[in-house]
Design a protein around this motif. Structure first.
Motif, PDB file in Angstrom:
ATOM      1  N   GLU A  12      -6.556  12.100  -1.087  1.00  0.00           N
ATOM      2  CA  GLU A  12      -6.154  10.830  -0.501  1.00  0.00           C
ATOM      3  C   GLU A  12      -6.978   9.642  -0.991  1.00  0.00           C
ATOM      4  O   GLU A  12      -8.174   9.737  -1.230  1.00  0.00           O
ATOM      5  N   LEU A  14      -6.993   5.640   0.636  1.00  0.00           N
ATOM      6  CA  LEU A  14      -6.453   4.936   1.795  1.00  0.00           C
ATOM      7  C   LEU A  14      -7.348   3.755   2.130  1.00  0.00           C
ATOM      8  O   LEU A  14      -8.358   3.505   1.457  1.00  0.00           O
ATOM      9  N   GLY A  81      -1.840   4.869   2.457  1.00  0.00           N
ATOM     10  CA  GLY A  81      -2.526   5.479   3.591  1.00  0.00           C
ATOM     11  C   GLY A  81      -3.484   4.532   4.306  1.00  0.00           C
ATOM     12  O   GLY A  81      -4.077   3.635   3.708  1.00  0.00           O
ATOM     13  N   ARG A  82      -3.636   4.772   5.616  1.00  0.00           N
ATOM     14  CA  ARG A  82      -4.571   4.012   6.442  1.00  0.00           C
ATOM     15  C   ARG A  82      -5.192   4.940   7.480  1.00  0.00           C
ATOM     16  O   ARG A  82      -4.585   5.915   7.907  1.00  0.00           O
ATOM     17  N   THR A 100       2.179   9.181   4.901  1.00  0.00           N
ATOM     18  CA  THR A 100       1.933   8.080   3.973  1.00  0.00           C
ATOM     19  C   THR A 100       2.002   8.616   2.541  1.00  0.00           C
ATOM     20  O   THR A 100       2.267   9.791   2.311  1.00  0.00           O
TER      21      THR A 100
END
Length: 303
Positions: A12, A14, A81-82, A100
């Motif tokens: 990931e 993010l 992404g968050r 996401t």
């Protein structure tokens, strides 16, 4: 290993969203790739971002940092992404947005490496089927030495999958609580000897070559070969801890750097703790100041 060894990092990227600041770049695999790039390694970072302002900003920041972006897919269907991060006494808790772009990583512009290579991944990006299947394909590459950075983020992990993934790995890094959870022990003890024996058993049961357990303010230890243990305690802290977000990723990046440069394990642990100790003095997981990395390279005799 040597510093010319190809290195691949999967997972990931993010934005870390804090209540009192602008969103900051993050994601454990991204943080590791960012640090390694600053230390003179050119990792291939494999991920996905949304076709949105956040995704474009990530790609721009990577290019400014001279990171390759050709293995970061732009997903038109899912947002970048968050994660919402809440701090209490400097310790973070995480609330990840689901579905996401990094949940749908489909590797692009990748050719199978010839011969030995180092492959890093965590556990969060495998929470959804597309990225999990992609990770499984990459893990099948021959000549691979896998570095698995366990990050148990509730509710996004499954015991059986993680145990299968760490089995036979070249190096696994986890913290005290993750070791206890994955070992499935009913009663726990506080003393370090008990924890080290638990780590020995976990390493042996899962055929792991090198198992690193981080202990926060108490340092870290490594179990390797025939169960031998190398320990390293943190020096007294003289700087103020702002937050611990990304400290484990900073640690992992130096472990990988040490592998590439064939440092002794004692040196690896010492330098990994030094760098992680710096990261906790700032907000966020990475720094965009090249001079900071240059200072560590001077300290460690790399330039």
């Amino acid at each position: 290993m040597n510093e010319c060894l190809p290195i691949y990092i999967f997972g990931e990227v993010l934005f870390d969203c804090f209540a009192d600041s602008e969103p900051l770049l993050g994601g454990a695999p991204f943080n590791v790739a960012w640090h390694l790039q600053a230390f003179g390694v050119n990792p291939r970072f494999i991920s996905a971002v949304g076709d949105d302002d956040g995704g474009r900003l990530i790609l721009q920041k990577m290019q400014q940092w001279q990171m390759a972006t050709d293995s970061v897919a732009v997903d038109p269907l899912h947002e970048t992404g968050r994660v919402q991060i809440t701090l209490q006494d400097g310790e973070p808790s995480y609330e990840f947005v689901l579905d996401t772009a990094y949940d749908h990583i489909e590797p692009k512009n990748l050719s199978m490496p010839i011969g030995e290579h180092l492959f890093y991944h965590g556990t969060l990006a495998a929470r959804c089927s597309t990225s999990r299947e992609s990770l499984g394909q990459l893990r099948d590459w021959p000549g691979q030495k896998a570095f698995i950075d366990v990050n148990l983020r509730d509710p996004w992990w499954e015991l059986e999958w993680i145990l299968a993934e760490v089995h036979g790995a070249h190096c696994v890094k986890l913290n005290r609580q993750e070791l206890i959870l994955l070992s499935q022990v009913e009663e726990t003890q506080e003393d370090i000897e008990w924890l080290q024996e638990l780590a020995r058993n976990f390493r042996l049961a899962n055929n792991i070559a090198n198992l690193i357990v981080t202990l926060g303010a108490d340092g870290a230890f490594l179990v390797y070969e025939m169960g031998q243990i190398i320990t390293h305690s943190l020096p007294p802290q003289t700087a103020t801890v702002v937050d611990t977000v990304g400290a484990g990723d900073a640690f992992s990046s130096i472990v990988m750097l040490g592998m590439l440069h064939n440092w002794q394990w004692e040196t690896v642990l010492e330098r990994a703790q030094q760098f992680a100790g710096f990261i906790v003095t700032q907000q966020g997981a990475v720094s965009d100041n090249p001079a900071i990395y240059g200072d560590f390279k001077c300290l460690w005799g790399m330039i």
